[in-house]
Design a protein around this motif. Structure first.
Motif, PDB file in Angstrom:
ATOM      1  N   ASP A  19       0.829  -1.201   0.000  1.00  0.00           N
ATOM      2  CA  ASP A  19       0.000   0.000   0.000  1.00  0.00           C
ATOM      3  C   ASP A  19       0.867   1.256   0.000  1.00  0.00           C
ATOM      4  O   ASP A  19       0.602   2.214  -0.729  1.00  0.00           O
ATOM      5  N   LYS A  20       1.920   1.243   0.811  1.00  0.00           N
ATOM      6  CA  LYS A  20       2.836   2.390   0.852  1.00  0.00           C
ATOM      7  C   LYS A  20       3.552   2.572  -0.480  1.00  0.00           C
ATOM      8  O   LYS A  20       3.714   3.697  -0.964  1.00  0.00           O
ATOM      9  N   LEU A  21       3.987   1.457  -1.097  1.00  0.00           N
ATOM     10  CA  LEU A  21       4.651   1.542  -2.403  1.00  0.00           C
ATOM     11  C   LEU A  21       3.704   2.069  -3.475  1.00  0.00           C
ATOM     12  O   LEU A  21       4.096   2.870  -4.323  1.00  0.00           O
ATOM     13  N   ALA A  22       2.450   1.626  -3.431  1.00  0.00           N
ATOM     14  CA  ALA A  22       1.466   2.115  -4.397  1.00  0.00           C
ATOM     15  C   ALA A  22       1.252   3.614  -4.222  1.00  0.00           C
ATOM     16  O   ALA A  22       1.182   4.367  -5.198  1.00  0.00           O
ATOM     17  N   SER A  23       1.158   4.065  -2.967  1.00  0.00           N
ATOM     18  CA  SER A  23       0.986   5.498  -2.700  1.00  0.00           C
ATOM     19  C   SER A  23       2.199   6.285  -3.187  1.00  0.00           C
ATOM     20  O   SER A  23       2.060   7.370  -3.765  1.00  0.00           O
ATOM     21  N   LEU A  24       3.379   5.732  -2.954  1.00  0.00           N
ATOM     22  CA  LEU A  24       4.593   6.395  -3.418  1.00  0.00           C
ATOM     23  C   LEU A  24       4.627   6.477  -4.944  1.00  0.00           C
ATOM     24  O   LEU A  24       5.017   7.494  -5.514  1.00  0.00           O
ATOM     25  N   GLY A  25       4.185   5.412  -5.605  1.00  0.00           N
ATOM     26  CA  GLY A  25       4.116   5.419  -7.070  1.00  0.00           C
ATOM     27  C   GLY A  25       3.176   6.487  -7.585  1.00  0.00           C
ATOM     28  O   GLY A  25       3.487   7.205  -8.536  1.00  0.00           O
ATOM     29  N   LEU A  26       2.004   6.597  -6.956  1.00  0.00           N
ATOM     30  CA  LEU A  26       1.047   7.640  -7.351  1.00  0.00           C
ATOM     31  C   LEU A  26       1.602   9.031  -7.106  1.00  0.00           C
ATOM     32  O   LEU A  26       1.453   9.935  -7.937  1.00  0.00           O
ATOM     33  N   LEU A  27       2.244   9.222  -5.981  1.00  0.00           N
ATOM     34  CA  LEU A  27       2.851  10.516  -5.665  1.00  0.00           C
ATOM     35  C   LEU A  27       3.937  10.855  -6.684  1.00  0.00           C
ATOM     36  O   LEU A  27       3.988  11.976  -7.207  1.00  0.00           O
ATOM     37  N   SER A  28       4.791   9.875  -6.986  1.00  0.00           N
ATOM     38  CA  SER A  28       5.871  10.094  -7.962  1.00  0.00           C
ATOM     39  C   SER A  28       5.304  10.452  -9.329  1.00  0.00           C
ATOM     40  O   SER A  28       5.792  11.366  -9.993  1.00  0.00           O
ATOM     41  N   ALA A  29       4.272   9.736  -9.745  1.00  0.00           N
ATOM     42  CA  ALA A  29       3.658  10.014 -11.044  1.00  0.00           C
ATOM     43  C   ALA A  29       3.062  11.421 -11.064  1.00  0.00           C
ATOM     44  O   ALA A  29       3.214  12.152 -12.050  1.00  0.00           O
ATOM     45  N   GLY A  30       2.406  11.815  -9.974  1.00  0.00           N
ATOM     46  CA  GLY A  30       1.824  13.162  -9.908  1.00  0.00           C
ATOM     47  C   GLY A  30       2.880  14.245  -9.972  1.00  0.00           C
ATOM     48  O   GLY A  30       2.729  15.230 -10.701  1.00  0.00           O
ATOM     49  N   ILE A  31       3.961  14.051  -9.231  1.00  0.00           N
ATOM     50  CA  ILE A  31       5.055  15.033  -9.246  1.00  0.00           C
ATOM     51  C   ILE A  31       5.687  15.089 -10.630  1.00  0.00           C
ATOM     52  O   ILE A  31       5.964  16.172 -11.162  1.00  0.00           O
ATOM     53  N   ALA A  32       5.905  13.915 -11.234  1.00  0.00           N
ATOM     54  CA  ALA A  32       6.522  13.870 -12.562  1.00  0.00           C
ATOM     55  C   ALA A  32       5.661  14.613 -13.587  1.00  0.00           C
ATOM     56  O   ALA A  32       6.182  15.352 -14.427  1.00  0.00           O
ATOM     57  N   HIS A  33       4.346  14.416 -13.526  1.00  0.00           N
ATOM     58  CA  HIS A  33       3.454  15.135 -14.445  1.00  0.00           C
ATOM     59  C   HIS A  33       3.531  16.635 -14.218  1.00  0.00           C
ATOM     60  O   HIS A  33       3.539  17.419 -15.176  1.00  0.00           O
ATOM     61  N   GLU A  34       3.574  17.059 -12.959  1.00  0.00           N
ATOM     62  CA  GLU A  34       3.655  18.479 -12.649  1.00  0.00           C
ATOM     63  C   GLU A  34       4.978  19.086 -13.122  1.00  0.00           C
ATOM     64  O   GLU A  34       5.034  20.247 -13.505  1.00  0.00           O
ATOM     65  N   ILE A  35       6.040  18.316 -13.101  1.00  0.00           N
ATOM     66  CA  ILE A  35       7.341  18.789 -13.581  1.00  0.00           C
ATOM     67  C   ILE A  35       7.358  18.833 -15.100  1.00  0.00           C
ATOM     68  O   ILE A  35       7.918  19.752 -15.705  1.00  0.00           O
ATOM     69  N   GLN A  36       6.743  17.848 -15.741  1.00  0.00           N
ATOM     70  CA  GLN A  36       6.793  17.731 -17.200  1.00  0.00           C
ATOM     71  C   GLN A  36       6.173  18.938 -17.896  1.00  0.00           C
ATOM     72  O   GLN A  36       6.696  19.409 -18.909  1.00  0.00           O
ATOM     73  N   ASN A  37       5.068  19.464 -17.375  1.00  0.00           N
ATOM     74  CA  ASN A  37       4.392  20.578 -18.047  1.00  0.00           C
ATOM     75  C   ASN A  37       5.265  21.832 -18.151  1.00  0.00           C
ATOM     76  O   ASN A  37       5.462  22.351 -19.258  1.00  0.00           O
ATOM     77  N   PRO A  38       5.813  22.357 -17.048  1.00  0.00           N
ATOM     78  CA  PRO A  38       6.679  23.529 -17.206  1.00  0.00           C
ATOM     79  C   PRO A  38       7.967  23.195 -17.946  1.00  0.00           C
ATOM     80  O   PRO A  38       8.547  24.053 -18.623  1.00  0.00           O
ATOM     81  N   LEU A  39       8.413  21.963 -17.844  1.00  0.00           N
ATOM     82  CA  LEU A  39       9.620  21.552 -18.558  1.00  0.00           C
ATOM     83  C   LEU A  39       9.395  21.614 -20.067  1.00  0.00           C
ATOM     84  O   LEU A  39      10.263  22.076 -20.811  1.00  0.00           O
ATOM     85  N   ASN A  40       8.244  21.157 -20.530  1.00  0.00           N
ATOM     86  CA  ASN A  40       7.912  21.268 -21.957  1.00  0.00           C
ATOM     87  C   ASN A  40       7.919  22.728 -22.394  1.00  0.00           C
ATOM     88  O   ASN A  40       8.371  23.055 -23.493  1.00  0.00           O
TER      89      ASN A  40
END
Length: 162
Positions: A19-40
């Motif tokens: 459960d903790k790993l799944a939450s970490l995966g979701l958090l990582s994906a959310g952060i990565a998406h938030e970084i990708q937009n300004p990076l583009n």
């Protein structure tokens, strides 16, 4: 009965870890998406700025004869610096974008997804990371490598790992 209770406790711990790993995966994906937009945005504007610099160079070539000699030299130095800066912004933006894509792939848990990979670029990235790791642990270390740029390799299908 005691063995059964231990097994139940062990399974509860495993579920909690998952459960903790799944939450970490979701958090990582959310952060990565938030970084990708300004990076583009940064990558696209560095490309646009490169094009504007080329246009400016063409204009300056037309009026080159009318400029004072000292101004010509200063303009050329500034233009060279701007080109260099835009190249570095583009390279580091693409590098960061690849890291973000790797995080997204990893957070999705797709172990069998293969992507075309430039082995020269991948090797360059690992050398760069190794260099910084060595420098962080020992400021007086000497690090040297030789780049071979004339060899051309096809892209290889690799499965990204972080």
């Amino acid at each position: 009965m005691n063995d059964l209770n231990k097994k139940i406790e062990y399974l509860k711990q495993q579920i909690n870890k998952q459960d903790k790993l799944a939450s970490l995966g979701l958090l990582s994906a959310g952060i990565a998406h938030e970084i990708q937009n300004p990076l583009n945005f940064v990558i696209n504007f560095s490309k646009l700025s490169q094009k504007l610099l080329q246009d400016l160079e063409e204009i300056l070539e037309e009026i080159h004869d009318r400029l004072p000699e000292d101004a010509k030299e200063e303009i050329e130095e500034i233009m060279d610096d701007l080109h260099s800066n835009m190249c570095k912004i583009g390279e580091n933006g693409n590098r960061t974008s690849n890291i973000v894509k790797g995080i997204l792939l990893y957070s999705r848990g797709k172990d069998d997804e293969y992507i075309p990979t430039d082995l020269k670029q991948l090797t360059k990235e690992y050398i760069w990371l190794s260099y910084h790791a060595i420098r962080a642990s020992n400021k007086n270390s000497i690090f040297a490598y030789r780049r071979i740029t004339h060899l051309m390799y096809p892209l290889f299908a690799l499965c990204p790992r972080i």
